[in-house]
Structure formats: C-alpha cells, structure tokens
Design a protein around this motif. Structure first.
Motif, PDB file in Angstrom:
ATOM      1  N   HIS A 126      18.980  15.493  31.058  1.00  0.00           N
ATOM      2  CA  HIS A 126      17.752  15.091  30.363  1.00  0.00           C
ATOM      3  C   HIS A 126      17.045  16.315  29.789  1.00  0.00           C
ATOM      4  O   HIS A 126      16.540  16.281  28.666  1.00  0.00           O
ATOM      5  CB  HIS A 126      16.822  14.327  31.319  1.00  0.00           C
ATOM      6  N   VAL A 130      15.722  17.214  26.014  1.00  0.00           N
ATOM      7  CA  VAL A 130      14.336  17.618  25.751  1.00  0.00           C
ATOM      8  C   VAL A 130      14.315  18.946  24.993  1.00  0.00           C
ATOM      9  O   VAL A 130      13.564  19.103  24.020  1.00  0.00           O
ATOM     10  CB  VAL A 130      13.525  17.706  27.071  1.00  0.00           C
ATOM     11  N   VAL A 154       6.587  15.561  28.270  1.00  0.00           N
ATOM     12  CA  VAL A 154       7.708  14.750  27.781  1.00  0.00           C
ATOM     13  C   VAL A 154       8.485  14.192  28.983  1.00  0.00           C
ATOM     14  O   VAL A 154       8.817  13.004  29.038  1.00  0.00           O
ATOM     15  CB  VAL A 154       8.638  15.572  26.852  1.00  0.00           C
ATOM     16  N   VAL A 155       8.755  15.067  29.943  1.00  0.00           N
ATOM     17  CA  VAL A 155       9.479  14.645  31.144  1.00  0.00           C
ATOM     18  C   VAL A 155       8.636  13.644  31.933  1.00  0.00           C
ATOM     19  O   VAL A 155       9.142  12.606  32.371  1.00  0.00           O
ATOM     20  CB  VAL A 155       9.874  15.868  32.010  1.00  0.00           C
ATOM     21  N   ARG A 157       6.344  11.579  30.870  1.00  0.00           N
ATOM     22  CA  ARG A 157       6.346  10.273  30.192  1.00  0.00           C
ATOM     23  C   ARG A 157       7.634   9.514  30.469  1.00  0.00           C
ATOM     24  O   ARG A 157       7.609   8.306  30.701  1.00  0.00           O
ATOM     25  CB  ARG A 157       6.166  10.453  28.683  1.00  0.00           C
ATOM     26  N   SER A 158       8.753  10.220  30.442  1.00  0.00           N
ATOM     27  CA  SER A 158      10.039   9.558  30.683  1.00  0.00           C
ATOM     28  C   SER A 158      10.146   9.007  32.103  1.00  0.00           C
ATOM     29  O   SER A 158      10.911   8.087  32.355  1.00  0.00           O
ATOM     30  CB  SER A 158      11.202  10.511  30.390  1.00  0.00           C
TER      31      SER A 158
END
Length: 192
Positions: A126, A130, A154-155, A157-158
């Motif tokens: 992942h 990113v 970003v992480v 949110r995932s």
C-alpha cells in the motif's frame, strides 16, 4: 573522505532519535506515574522487576515497560504502524530547513526502502502505491513535514481513521528537546 552508505546514515540517525525518545519516555513516565497504570512488579512475572544480569530490582520504568512488552505477544500490525509513524514524524521534525543534496536523497531512499522491506507486506504494498501517487517532497523541513502529514492522512483515510490537520504538524511533532543539538539529523549542523 568517503561518504557513508545511506542505510548507515539512516541507522545512525535512528540511533540518535531512539536515544532521545528513550530519554523522553523515561522522563515522561517518571513525571506522569499514575495509579491507573498497570503494576510492573507483578508477583506472577518476577522477571519484570528484576534485572536479569544483576539479580536485583531494576526500578527504571523504561526497562520495566520494555520487559513487559517483550513478555507479551508479538508486535501487532497496529503497534508497528504507530511506531513507524512516530519515527517518521520525529525524523521530519528534525529534518533541516535547508537539507543537503545527500539528506534529500537519503530521505527519499528511506521511504523507498520502507515500501520494499516493511515487515507487513500488505502495508508495504500500500505504501508503494501511496508513494507512486505522492512522490516524496523533501526540499525543506516544512515541505517534508507537510508531505509526510499528507501521506499519513492518505493512509489513515484508507484505514477509515480520522485525518490530522497538517497545519498543526509542527505543534504535534516539534523538534526533539535534546541537549547540545544531539538530535539534529546528521549533517544538519556544521560544527566547523
């Protein structure tokens, strides 16, 4: 004079950060001892309070916590993630406002290495995605700190977690308070 290998520099910097974090953790625990914290001198686990090499009580709370953690289950993916983000934000906080070309290269290489060698394969894969979508920005302390905060979000949110307001990143992850600038990223300060 031969340049150090980027991994060697990374490990040297990690050692400096680790020493500072260890000192601050110990100070924090001593200042904030609370009755709500678990007792580390449990009779069922006498090795938690005794020093294995000296056979006497070791009252260092950091030592006790480390022993307590090592007697439990292996590190979880979540614990590893939190520790990694702590390390990365501490590194970003110490990153110089005017980094050398080598420092920029090293931090980009560190991110690439994490995306290849991170102990959680799913997480590493992942992180590669990113990084592809958000190439490392390391032209200054501000730029790197903001980039890292964005990538962390970003992480998050995932994972369905809350995001952190990046305008507050320096307040949350300010420079380490170390005597005589011993926590500066190597090469950030010219001593001669």
């Amino acid at each position: 004079m031969a340049e150090n290998h980027p991994l060697q520099i990374c490990f040297q910097n990690f050692q400096k950060v680790k020493n500072c974090v260890q000192t601050h953790l110990s100070n924090f625990i001593q200042r904030h001892s609370s009755p709500s914290l678990p007792s580390f001198t449990n009779q069922k686990e006498p090795f938690l309070s005794a020093s294995p090499s000296l056979g006497k009580q070791n009252k260092d709370p950091t030592h006790q916590i480390l022993l307590k953690g090592s007697s439990a289950a292996p590190v979880t993916k979540e614990e590893l993630g939190r520790a990694t983000w702590t390390f990365l934000h501490a590194l970003a906080a110490q990153y110089p406002e005017e980094p050398t070309r080598q420092q920029k290269k090293d931090v980009k290489e560190l991110m690439a290495i994490l995306s290849r060698m991170y102990p959680c394969k799913e997480c590493a894969d992942h992180f590669k995605e990113v990084l592809r979508a958000n190439p490392v920005q390391a032209g200054s302390h501000s730029e790197f700190s903001q980039w890292l905060c964005h990538v962390h979000n970003v992480v998050n949110r995932s994972l369905g977690k809350l995001v952190f307001p990046c305008e507050r990143v320096d307040a949350r992850w300010g420079k380490l308070d170390c005597e005589q600038r011993t926590c500066d990223v190597q090469g950030a300060t010219k001593f001669w």
